[in-house]
Scaffold this motif. Structure first.
Motif, PDB file in Angstrom:
ATOM      1  N   ALA A 150      33.405  66.195  26.646  1.00 46.60           N
ATOM      2  CA  ALA A 150      33.374  65.720  28.028  1.00 46.60           C
ATOM      3  C   ALA A 150      34.781  65.700  28.618  1.00 46.60           C
ATOM      4  CB  ALA A 150      32.745  64.329  28.085  1.00 46.60           C
ATOM      5  N   ARG A 151      35.737  65.233  27.838  1.00 45.12           N
ATOM      6  CA  ARG A 151      37.134  65.187  28.307  1.00 45.12           C
ATOM      7  C   ARG A 151      37.622  66.576  28.684  1.00 45.12           C
ATOM      8  NH1 ARG A 151      39.593  63.719  23.736  1.00 45.12           N
ATOM      9  NH2 ARG A 151      39.319  61.482  24.138  1.00 45.12           N
ATOM     10  N   ASN A 152      37.370  67.545  27.813  1.00 45.44           N
ATOM     11  CA  ASN A 152      37.827  68.909  28.079  1.00 45.44           C
ATOM     12  C   ASN A 152      37.153  69.492  29.320  1.00 45.44           C
ATOM     13  OD1 ASN A 152      39.546  68.889  25.873  1.00 45.44           O
ATOM     14  ND2 ASN A 152      38.074  69.861  24.498  1.00 45.44           N
ATOM     15  N   ALA A 153      35.865  69.177  29.491  1.00 43.47           N
ATOM     16  CA  ALA A 153      35.143  69.697  30.653  1.00 43.47           C
ATOM     17  C   ALA A 153      35.694  69.114  31.951  1.00 43.47           C
ATOM     18  CB  ALA A 153      33.655  69.385  30.517  1.00 43.47           C
ATOM     19  N   ILE A 154      35.982  67.805  31.943  1.00 43.31           N
ATOM     20  CA  ILE A 154      36.538  67.180  33.145  1.00 43.31           C
ATOM     21  C   ILE A 154      37.917  67.752  33.457  1.00 43.31           C
ATOM     22  CG2 ILE A 154      37.301  64.999  34.170  1.00 43.31           C
ATOM     23  CD1 ILE A 154      35.228  63.608  32.317  1.00 43.31           C
ATOM     24  N   CYS A 155      38.737  67.897  32.430  1.00 40.70           N
ATOM     25  CA  CYS A 155      40.081  68.436  32.638  1.00 40.70           C
ATOM     26  C   CYS A 155      40.020  69.858  33.189  1.00 40.70           C
ATOM     27  CB  CYS A 155      40.872  68.406  31.324  1.00 40.70           C
ATOM     28  SG  CYS A 155      41.393  66.762  30.809  1.00 40.70           S
ATOM     29  N   GLU A 156      39.107  70.661  32.654  1.00 38.96           N
ATOM     30  CA  GLU A 156      38.970  72.026  33.154  1.00 38.96           C
ATOM     31  C   GLU A 156      38.523  72.026  34.611  1.00 38.96           C
ATOM     32  OE1 GLU A 156      36.498  76.179  32.199  1.00 38.96           O
ATOM     33  OE2 GLU A 156      36.279  74.419  30.890  1.00 38.96           O
ATOM     34  N   VAL A 206      39.707  59.960  33.392  1.00 45.61           N
ATOM     35  CA  VAL A 206      39.096  60.980  32.537  1.00 45.61           C
ATOM     36  C   VAL A 206      38.552  60.363  31.258  1.00 45.61           C
ATOM     37  CG1 VAL A 206      39.513  63.104  31.248  1.00 45.61           C
ATOM     38  CG2 VAL A 206      40.599  62.770  33.482  1.00 45.61           C
ATOM     39  N   GLU A 207      39.336  59.493  30.628  1.00 47.32           N
ATOM     40  CA  GLU A 207      38.913  58.898  29.365  1.00 47.32           C
ATOM     41  C   GLU A 207      37.674  58.025  29.539  1.00 47.32           C
ATOM     42  OE1 GLU A 207      40.225  59.580  26.255  1.00 47.32           O
ATOM     43  OE2 GLU A 207      41.078  61.139  27.532  1.00 47.32           O
ATOM     44  N   THR A 208      37.658  57.229  30.600  1.00 52.53           N
ATOM     45  CA  THR A 208      36.507  56.355  30.829  1.00 52.53           C
ATOM     46  C   THR A 208      35.263  57.171  31.132  1.00 52.53           C
ATOM     47  OG1 THR A 208      37.999  54.662  31.714  1.00 52.53           O
ATOM     48  CG2 THR A 208      35.659  54.381  32.142  1.00 52.53           C
ATOM     49  N   MET A 209      35.401  58.168  31.980  1.00 54.23           N
ATOM     50  CA  MET A 209      34.260  59.014  32.314  1.00 54.23           C
ATOM     51  C   MET A 209      33.751  59.757  31.084  1.00 54.23           C
ATOM     52  SD  MET A 209      32.053  60.121  34.450  1.00 54.23           S
ATOM     53  CE  MET A 209      32.642  59.750  36.103  1.00 54.23           C
ATOM     54  N   ALA A 210      34.650  60.281  30.273  1.00 57.79           N
ATOM     55  CA  ALA A 210      34.236  61.012  29.073  1.00 57.79           C
ATOM     56  C   ALA A 210      33.444  60.113  28.130  1.00 57.79           C
ATOM     57  CB  ALA A 210      35.458  61.589  28.367  1.00 57.79           C
ATOM     58  N   ARG A 211      33.868  58.878  27.959  1.00 60.40           N
ATOM     59  CA  ARG A 211      33.144  57.958  27.074  1.00 60.40           C
ATOM     60  C   ARG A 211      31.772  57.616  27.639  1.00 60.40           C
ATOM     61  NH1 ARG A 211      37.542  53.753  24.411  1.00 60.40           N
ATOM     62  NH2 ARG A 211      39.324  55.158  24.427  1.00 60.40           N
ATOM     63  N   TRP A 263      38.130  57.890  44.792  1.00 63.48           N
ATOM     64  CA  TRP A 263      38.352  58.279  43.392  1.00 63.48           C
ATOM     65  C   TRP A 263      39.257  59.501  43.291  1.00 63.48           C
ATOM     66  CZ3 TRP A 263      37.221  63.076  41.542  1.00 63.48           C
ATOM     67  CH2 TRP A 263      36.301  63.852  42.254  1.00 63.48           C
ATOM     68  N   GLN A 264      39.170  60.411  44.257  1.00 65.60           N
ATOM     69  CA  GLN A 264      40.022  61.606  44.211  1.00 65.60           C
ATOM     70  C   GLN A 264      41.501  61.224  44.290  1.00 65.60           C
ATOM     71  OE1 GLN A 264      37.406  61.113  46.285  1.00 65.60           O
ATOM     72  NE2 GLN A 264      36.308  63.020  46.712  1.00 65.60           N
ATOM     73  N   ASP A 265      41.823  60.273  45.171  1.00 60.57           N
ATOM     74  CA  ASP A 265      43.213  59.845  45.323  1.00 60.57           C
ATOM     75  C   ASP A 265      43.700  59.113  44.076  1.00 60.57           C
ATOM     76  OD1 ASP A 265      42.951  60.882  47.839  1.00 60.57           O
ATOM     77  OD2 ASP A 265      42.965  58.951  48.883  1.00 60.57           O
ATOM     78  N   ILE A 266      42.829  58.295  43.495  1.00 60.57           N
ATOM     79  CA  ILE A 266      43.206  57.554  42.292  1.00 60.57           C
ATOM     80  C   ILE A 266      43.486  58.505  41.143  1.00 60.57           C
ATOM     81  CG2 ILE A 266      42.229  56.077  40.479  1.00 60.57           C
ATOM     82  CD1 ILE A 266      41.076  54.327  42.676  1.00 60.57           C
ATOM     83  N   LEU A 267      42.630  59.502  40.963  1.00 61.42           N
ATOM     84  CA  LEU A 267      42.854  60.470  39.884  1.00 61.42           C
ATOM     85  C   LEU A 267      44.137  61.257  40.136  1.00 61.42           C
ATOM     86  CD1 LEU A 267      42.053  61.879  37.317  1.00 61.42           C
ATOM     87  CD2 LEU A 267      40.487  63.332  38.627  1.00 61.42           C
ATOM     88  N   ARG A 294      38.901  69.671  36.882  1.00 58.50           N
ATOM     89  CA  ARG A 294      39.895  69.096  37.791  1.00 58.50           C
ATOM     90  C   ARG A 294      41.259  69.758  37.636  1.00 58.50           C
ATOM     91  NH1 ARG A 294      36.924  67.701  41.376  1.00 58.50           N
ATOM     92  NH2 ARG A 294      38.784  66.845  42.362  1.00 58.50           N
ATOM     93  N   LYS A 295      41.338  70.813  36.810  1.00 56.08           N
ATOM     94  CA  LYS A 295      42.595  71.544  36.591  1.00 56.08           C
ATOM     95  C   LYS A 295      43.707  70.619  36.085  1.00 56.08           C
ATOM     96  CE  LYS A 295      41.533  75.179  39.946  1.00 56.08           C
ATOM     97  NZ  LYS A 295      40.108  74.785  40.055  1.00 56.08           N
ATOM     98  N   ILE A 296      43.344  69.840  35.058  1.00 54.30           N
ATOM     99  CA  ILE A 296      44.270  68.917  34.404  1.00 54.30           C
ATOM    100  C   ILE A 296      44.564  69.438  33.009  1.00 54.30           C
ATOM    101  CG2 ILE A 296      44.551  66.553  33.519  1.00 54.30           C
ATOM    102  CD1 ILE A 296      42.576  65.662  35.707  1.00 54.30           C
ATOM    103  N   ASP A 297      45.793  69.322  32.569  1.00 57.41           N
ATOM    104  CA  ASP A 297      46.173  69.769  31.222  1.00 57.41           C
ATOM    105  C   ASP A 297      45.488  68.883  30.177  1.00 57.41           C
ATOM    106  OD1 ASP A 297      47.312  70.591  28.880  1.00 57.41           O
ATOM    107  OD2 ASP A 297      49.373  70.041  29.416  1.00 57.41           O
ATOM    108  N   PRO A 298      44.584  69.421  29.371  1.00 55.79           N
ATOM    109  CA  PRO A 298      43.895  68.590  28.374  1.00 55.79           C
ATOM    110  C   PRO A 298      44.810  68.098  27.264  1.00 55.79           C
ATOM    111  CG  PRO A 298      43.371  70.903  28.041  1.00 55.79           C
ATOM    112  CD  PRO A 298      44.142  70.833  29.320  1.00 55.79           C
TER     113      PRO A 298
END
Length: 232
Positions: free
Chosen positions: A129-135, A149-154, A76-80, A137-141
């Motif tokens: 949830a989206r914002n928390a995941i982005c923070e 991210v979207e699937t996990m947040a939902r 999953w890390q590589d896919i993200l 994983r250091k991803i620009d929200p």
């Protein structure tokens, strides 16, 4: 060729059938159909993790090579990371020829998700949830919406609102598996919780639970998909 992910709920029932255990219909029929159809069912490090070296390892290693065509789901890390790089989910980024039954998925980096508190209506919880995941994983929200991210947040939002169901220890792993695989596959064969969560949040196309009505629906849909065209 259909790309199908068989999660542990499905794969373990097939494995138990191959061990001669009774009461695993219609998964026995499904396995025979999968062998006869043009399908690709990759194995994954998630399978290795959930097997935990148990008695189902031998049948898994017997039947997956007949269905996976030498391919594995990337970690999953590589896919993200590839989704971040390409700003989207590309099917060629999903699979790899590198994999083994010796290496299991590492979910420790996402362990905080299991107990992360959300509040408000569903869409508000998805955003939290989206914002928390982005923070994390250091991803620009504010950048492109990434399928993982979207699937996990939902899934996180739905689970947090489902007060009538007692949370299960397997929910966390199931959510990571679904977030990893659902954006890429034609069919996700999973459990009841993931099926309902994805359906309720608009991602239920091609998702089937392991309940008998859903398995029979999957069998029928596969038969319809691979049926020869009617004569003109």
């Amino acid at each position: 060729m259909l790309l199908i992910y068989l999660d542990q709920n499905y794969a373990s029932r097939i494995a138990k059938h191959l061990l001669g255990q009774q009461g695993h219909q219609p998964f026995d029929v499904l396995y025979e159909r999968l062998l006869s159809y043009e399908v690709l069912c990759p194995a994954s490090t998630f399978h290795v993790l959930e097997l935990r070296g148990g008695y189902l390892c031998p049948p898994f290693q017997e039947f997956f090579p007949k269905l996976q065509r030498g391919l594995w789901v990337r970690p999953w890390q590589d896919i993200l990371a590839l989704q971040v790089q390409h700003s989207s989910a590309r099917r060629e980024d999903f699979l790899t020829s590198e994999g083994s039954w010796e290496h299991c998925a590492d979910l420790d980096e996402l362990a905080w998700i299991e107990h992360f508190a959300l509040e408000g209506h569903l869409n508000k919880r998805v955003k939290q949830a989206r914002n928390a995941i982005c923070e994390d994983r250091k991803i620009d929200p504010n950048g492109p919406k990434l399928p993982f991210v979207e699937t996990m947040a939902r899934l996180m939002a739905f689970r947090s609102m489902n007060n009538q169901r007692d949370p299960r220890g397997s929910d966390f792993a199931d959510m990571v598996i679904a977030a990893t695989t659902q954006p890429y596959v034609d069919i996700l064969a999973t459990d009841r919780f993931v099926r309902e969560a994805l359906d309720r949040t608009g991602l239920g196309k091609g998702v089937y639970s392991g309940r008998y009505p859903d398995v029979y629906r999957l069998l029928q849909d596969l038969q319809d998909h691979f049926a020869p065209p009617a004569p003109a």
